[in-house]
Every structure is written in structure tokens, then in C-alpha cells.
Design an enzyme around this catalytic site. Structure first.
Site, short mmCIF file in Angstrom:
data_model
loop_
_atom_site.label_atom_id
_atom_site.label_comp_id
_atom_site.label_asym_id
_atom_site.label_seq_id
_atom_site.Cartn_x
_atom_site.Cartn_y
_atom_site.Cartn_z
N TYR A 40 30.92 -13.89 -3.02
CA TYR A 40 30.85 -12.75 -4.17
C TYR A 40 29.55 -12.40 -4.61
CZ TYR A 40 31.61 -10.46 -8.71
OH TYR A 40 31.72 -9.30 -9.56
N ASP A 135 21.50 -14.11 -1.81
CA ASP A 135 22.16 -13.98 -3.06
C ASP A 135 22.05 -15.37 -3.76
OD1 ASP A 135 23.50 -13.51 -5.40
OD2 ASP A 135 25.04 -12.48 -4.48
N LYS A 163 21.92 -14.56 -13.61
CA LYS A 163 22.45 -15.55 -14.30
C LYS A 163 21.26 -16.54 -15.00
CE LYS A 163 26.96 -15.35 -12.34
NZ LYS A 163 27.60 -15.26 -11.07
#
Ligand code: PLP
Length: 329
Positions: A40, A135, A163
Site C-alpha cells: 500500500y 516507501d 506517519k
């Protein structure tokens, strides 16, 4: 972070990944992108193909609302399957702009990179003239201060962050070698901008978090992660429930399966009904896990001895009554 000589702040992980892909396409003059099934990278159109996270949890295709044109340049390989990446590159010679990967997969549940996988991606992209994008929106500042690239010693061309970077406030970033990042406007021709990018509130929270993350914090995270994995495994063993726990540092997932989970297909063999029962039992006991078999659980520095002892007590009866149901597929 070893690979980040220069970076651009944005507002989310989605923006970071989307912008990194645009930059890779501009740098290479190529269109195609290789991602991994169950990976994702936020919800930009091109990156939702065979995506993990909520797309996996809800069992939805990920592509409604996305044109064939936007998704058509996205090629999908199996995580931990270097040969598939190599074959895809051979099929599209000189056309792959980048390989984008979560260096530790976190959105199909936690799946660590197998031995040589990240090194192999580095070699294959270099030979192919494509860029390697890590990522690290989850792994950045989590699996080591320098992210997965430090922990596994593999240097990508571009890195995406988010995050933990914001200490709870909305932020994202992408960065890499100076020569690449200087292509971003206004220094270079690749346009990307954002009204709230680099806003002082999120940046102050991020800096404060990074200052608090010293060596002892990472030792604590490592030890607490290992302890949680041991506690969960022994509670499952005591109840006779087969469980595979994948863990890298403070990120872990307990899969309700008796077979190794190395990619999206093996993650999907886990029994989600059993996971749901376990989740509800733990919630009733006062422990809130991420509510999906395909999400990572994180240990934080707030999880002190007292919190871990509470978790251990809550785990005691958490597996009772869960049938070791036959594994689908
Ligand atoms: C969460 C996540 C994103 C998207 O970040 P948002 O801030 O939710 O847009 C991208 N990549 C990975 C690996 C993620 O876990």
C-alpha cells in the site's frame, strides 16, 4: 537517513508516494511502475492496484473510479519474488521508471523482506536504469532511526516518509539523492506544491518526536516488540491455536495460519474469522489491536512494563473458544 540528501515536505504518505513516482518518471523518461501485491502506497490512482491496507481488509478491488489509463502502467509482482521482478523488467525493457516497495511490508500484515530481496531489488533496478523507491511511511524512524534502509543496509534512490515523522500530526516527505531532488520545482521542472506543506505545527511535532527517539528508545522498542511476540505466541500455544508471528522491531502481526507468511497470497491464507474473534476478545479485555488481519500492530515507547503486564493478563484467555478453523485455499 542514509539515502536522503535532500527532501521535500508534504502533508501525507499518499502525497509522498505519488510525488516520488512522478519524479522517478521524469528522471527516467519512462512510464511503467512495478509495485508488489499487498503493498500500500496511499490512494493515488496508479498505486491502488492490488493494494493492501483497507483495500485488503474490505476485500474490494481497489480500482473503481480509476481509469485504465491511470492504472495501465502499474505492473504487479509478488513480494519476496525477485525472479518476477526480473521477468517483468525483461518483458518491458527500458520502460520501467521505478520499483516501489515497502522494505518491510506492513499493509498485508507484517511481512519481512527475505534474505537478499532488498539487495536484489537494488541490483535489478541499477542494471535496468530504473529507480528504487522505498516507501518507508511505516518503517521510517520505526524499525531503526534510519529506517529499513539503515536496518537492512540497502540504499534506495528515493524514500517516502510519513506517519511517525509527524509525531501524530499530518505530515509526509519524500527525499533522495540531491541530483534527483533538484529536479523538483522550483529548482527543477517537476512540479509539486502544497499550501500546507511544511507547516510549522506538524514540523515542530515531528522534530520533537525525532529528538525523543534516542538509542535507548530503539532498544526499548526492540525488546518490547520481542516480548509482545513471545507473549502472544505462548498464549496461542497454550490454547493449541496455530499462529505465525512476523515481527521486525516494534512492528508485528499474528497470522492465524500454520504456514509461513512471505507474500500477499500466503497472508490471505490466514483465517480472518479467527482473527476477528481474537480481536473482539482482546477488545473486551481492554486491548485494542488494529482491527484487521492485514494491518501491523505497533509497540510504542508508551508501552512500559505495566502496559505489557496488562497485555499479558489480557492474553491469557484470549484464544480460548477460537476454533483452529481449516485454513482456506
Ligand atoms: C499509510 C501508508 C501510506 C499512506 O499514507 P497516508 O498518510 O495515509 O496518506 C503510504 N505508504 C505506506 C507504506 C503506508 O503505510
Amino acid at each position: 537517513m542514509p539515502a536522503v540528501e535532500m527532501l521535500r515536505l508534504v502533508n501525507s504518505g499518499t502525497e509522498a508516494a505519488m510525488s516520488a513516482v512522478r519524479l522517478a518518471r521524469a528522471m527516467t523518461g519512462r512510464s511503467k511502475l512495478i509495485k508488489f501485491a499487498g503493498g500500500y502506497h496511499g490512494h493515488a490512482d496508479a498505486l491502488l492496484v492490488e493494494a493492501g491496507s483497507g483495500v485488503a481488509t474490505l476485500g474490494i478491488p481497489g480500482t473503481p473510479g480509476i481509469t485504465a489509463g491511470a492504472a495501465g502502467d502499474t505492473l504487479v509482482a509478488r513480494f519476496n519474488a525477485l525472479a518476477e521482478v526480473e521477468a517483468t523488467m525483461a518483458q518491458w525493457p527500458g520502460q520501467i521508471a521505478a520499483v516501489i516497495v515497502e522494505p518491510v511490508a506492513g499493509n498485508m500484515g507484517v511481512v519481512p523482506p527475505g534474505p537478499g530481496f532488498l539487495e536484489g531489488l537494488r541490483r535489478l533496478t541499477r542494471d535496468d536504469g530504473s529507480l528504487l523507491i522505498f516507501d518507508e511511511v511505516i518503517t521510517g524512524f520505526r524499525v531503526a532511526r534510519g529506517g529499513a534502509q539503515e536496518r537492512f543496509g540497502v540504499t534506495p534512490d528515493l524514500t517516502c516518509l510519513g506517519k511517525a515523522l509527524g509525531g501524530g500530526l499530518p505530515i509526509g516527505a519524500y527525499g533522495g539523492r540531491r541530483a534527483i531532488m533538484e529536479q523538483v520545482a522550483p529548482a527543477g521542472p517537476v512540479y509539486q506544491a502544497g499550501t500546507l506543506s511544511g507547516n510549522p505545527l506538524a514540523v515542530a511535532a515531528g522534530l520533537a518526536t525525532l529528538e525523543a527517539l534516542d538509542d535507548s528508545a530503539y532498544r526499548q522498542l526492540e525488546e518490547a516488540g520481542a516480548r509482545v511476540a513471545r507473549m502472544v505466541q505462548s498464549a496461542a500455544d497454550a490454547a493449541g491455536i496455530p499462529l505465525i508471528i512476523n515481527r521486525v522491531g516494534s512492528m508485528l502481526t499474528a497470522f492465524f495460519t500454520d504456514r509461513a507468511v512471505v507474500d500477499y497470497a500466503s497472508a490471505r491464507r490466514a483465517n480472518t474469522a479467527s482473527f476477528a474473534s481474537w480481536f473482539r476478545r482482546l477488545l473486551a479485555n481492554g486491548v485494542s489491536l488494529p482491527p484487521s488481519q492485514f494491518e501491523a500492530a505497533f509497540v510504542s515507547t508508551a508501552h512500559d512494563d505495566e502496559a505489557l503486564a496488562f497485555l499479558e493478563r489480557s492474553l491469557t484467555d484470549s484464544f480460548t473458544g477460537i476454533r483452529p478453523a481449516p485454513v482456506p485455499g
